[in-house]
Design an enzyme around this catalytic site. Structure first.
Site, PDB file in Angstrom:
ATOM      1  N   CYS A  86      -4.683  -7.366   4.637  1.00  0.00           N
ATOM      2  CA  CYS A  86      -4.733  -8.022   3.325  1.00  0.00           C
ATOM      3  C   CYS A  86      -3.650  -9.109   3.217  1.00  0.00           C
ATOM      4  O   CYS A  86      -3.775 -10.139   3.873  1.00  0.00           O
ATOM      5  CB  CYS A  86      -4.622  -6.968   2.219  1.00  0.00           C
ATOM      6  N   HIS A 203      -8.437  -2.473   3.592  1.00  0.00           N
ATOM      7  CA  HIS A 203      -7.278  -1.628   3.810  1.00  0.00           C
ATOM      8  C   HIS A 203      -7.621  -0.361   4.578  1.00  0.00           C
ATOM      9  O   HIS A 203      -7.942   0.675   3.980  1.00  0.00           O
ATOM     10  CB  HIS A 203      -6.672  -1.214   2.454  1.00  0.00           C
ATOM     11  N   GLU A 205      -5.612   1.701   5.916  1.00  0.00           N
ATOM     12  CA  GLU A 205      -4.646   2.766   5.602  1.00  0.00           C
ATOM     13  C   GLU A 205      -5.039   3.511   4.328  1.00  0.00           C
ATOM     14  O   GLU A 205      -4.490   4.583   4.035  1.00  0.00           O
ATOM     15  CB  GLU A 205      -3.227   2.186   5.475  1.00  0.00           C
TER      16      GLU A 205
END
Lengths: 229, 78
Positions: A86, A203, A205
């Site tokens: 990002c 994302h 994660e």
């Protein structure tokens, strides 16, 4: 394997990256501050999401002048793996470590939602656990995720197999309707020429456990573990 | 002694400007139906020493104030 996560003033996904790598994947992970001049002896560097420098001037534009980025450049030149997520992707673009630029989402809304991605390159260090055309669910959270590059650059990226992911729907359909932000060719992530740097807007994660709604981020982060075997 | 440099940064014409589109629509809603093609840019002023060269100004514009992939810049004369 050892990982470093860089924190800039305004980064807000650094702790999530630390948790995903260290606590979920069991990777020894250190946190680096943007003013540090050395990365330490690491194999992977993650540049996390957030709003570094408040997105002032242009998103990712000022972070590239932070001292740590010199160390990141040298690390990349020696073949080290860098994952920009990002805002991290935006920083890599502004640094010219990846080609192109990000502009505001076509609909001018901040998009915060689960998203489906189609795997285009399944051979890189970041995607080896995926198959070509495999669809994964990874959330997006951005206002400036509309990827732009001139026609020559786009042609080069496509021809050299450097597009890693495209936005799609649950069935893997890639078109204007399934493109959330107007990115050219629905591009969600790209690799550098040597394929040791990946920038992606979604994302991974945030997709590493059932509680988060998807574990598909583990395909991406987990691929990094394989390269050291 | 310091001098003021004024720079206008604009999106390249081939890059779409969603903000400009929305502003155009708003103007139409207001009744200005003939207004077209609104484009938004940035106006930046920097104070530099008198000795700052033109080459240095250009470098600041190209390396920091604008992103040459998507933006053009113009240094305004006083």
């Amino acid at each position: 394997m050892k990982c470093a996560v860089i924190t800039f003033p305004g980064s807000n996904c650094d702790q999530d990256c630390l948790w995903a790598m260290r606590d979920v994947l069991g990777v020894e992970t250190s946190m680096k501050w943007h003013r540090d001049t050395e990365l330490g002896n690491v194999d992977v560097v993650i540049i996390p999401g957030g709003f570094s420098y408040g997105d002032y001037l242009r998103t990712g534009a000022l972070a590239r002048f932070s001292p740590i980025m010199q160390a990141v450049k040298s690390f990349v030149d020696k073949g080290g793996k860098v994952l920009g997520i990002c805002n991290g992707f935006q920083i890599l673009l502004e640094n010219n470590m990846l080609p192109g630029a990000m502009i505001k989402n076509k609909g001018l809304s901040f998009l915060c939602k689960p998203m489906y991605l189609k795997t285009v390159n399944a051979q890189s260090a970041f995607t080896s656990r995926l198959d070509v055309d495999q669809v994964v669910e990874v959330p997006i959270a951005h206002y400036e995720g509309n990827y732009y590059a001139d026609a020559q650059t786009i042609e080069m990226l496509e021809a050299e197999g450097r597009v890693a992911f495209r936005y799609c729907d649950a069935n893997g359909v890639v078109n204007d309707d399934t493109n959330p932000n107007g990115s050219i060719n629905s591009i969600a992530g790209i690799l550098n020429k040597e394929k040791n740097v990946l920038g992606m807007m979604p994302h991974p994660e945030r997709a590493v456990s059932d509680e988060l709604g998807s574990r598909d981020g583990l395909y991406i982060l987990g691929s990094l573990l394989d390269t050291l075997l | 002694m310091m001098k003021t440099i004024t720079v206008v940064v604009t999106l390249k014409t081939e890059v779409s400007d969603p903000q400009g589109l929305v502003i155009t629509n708003s103007l139409h809603t207001l009744g200005y139906l003939d207004v077209e093609n609104v484009r938004c840019g940035k106006y930046i002023q920097i104070s530099v020493p008198e000795s700052f060269s033109q080459a240095q100004v250009e470098e600041v514009c190209q390396k920091v104030l604008s992103n040459p992939v998507i933006e053009d810049y113009k240094i305004l004369n006083d």
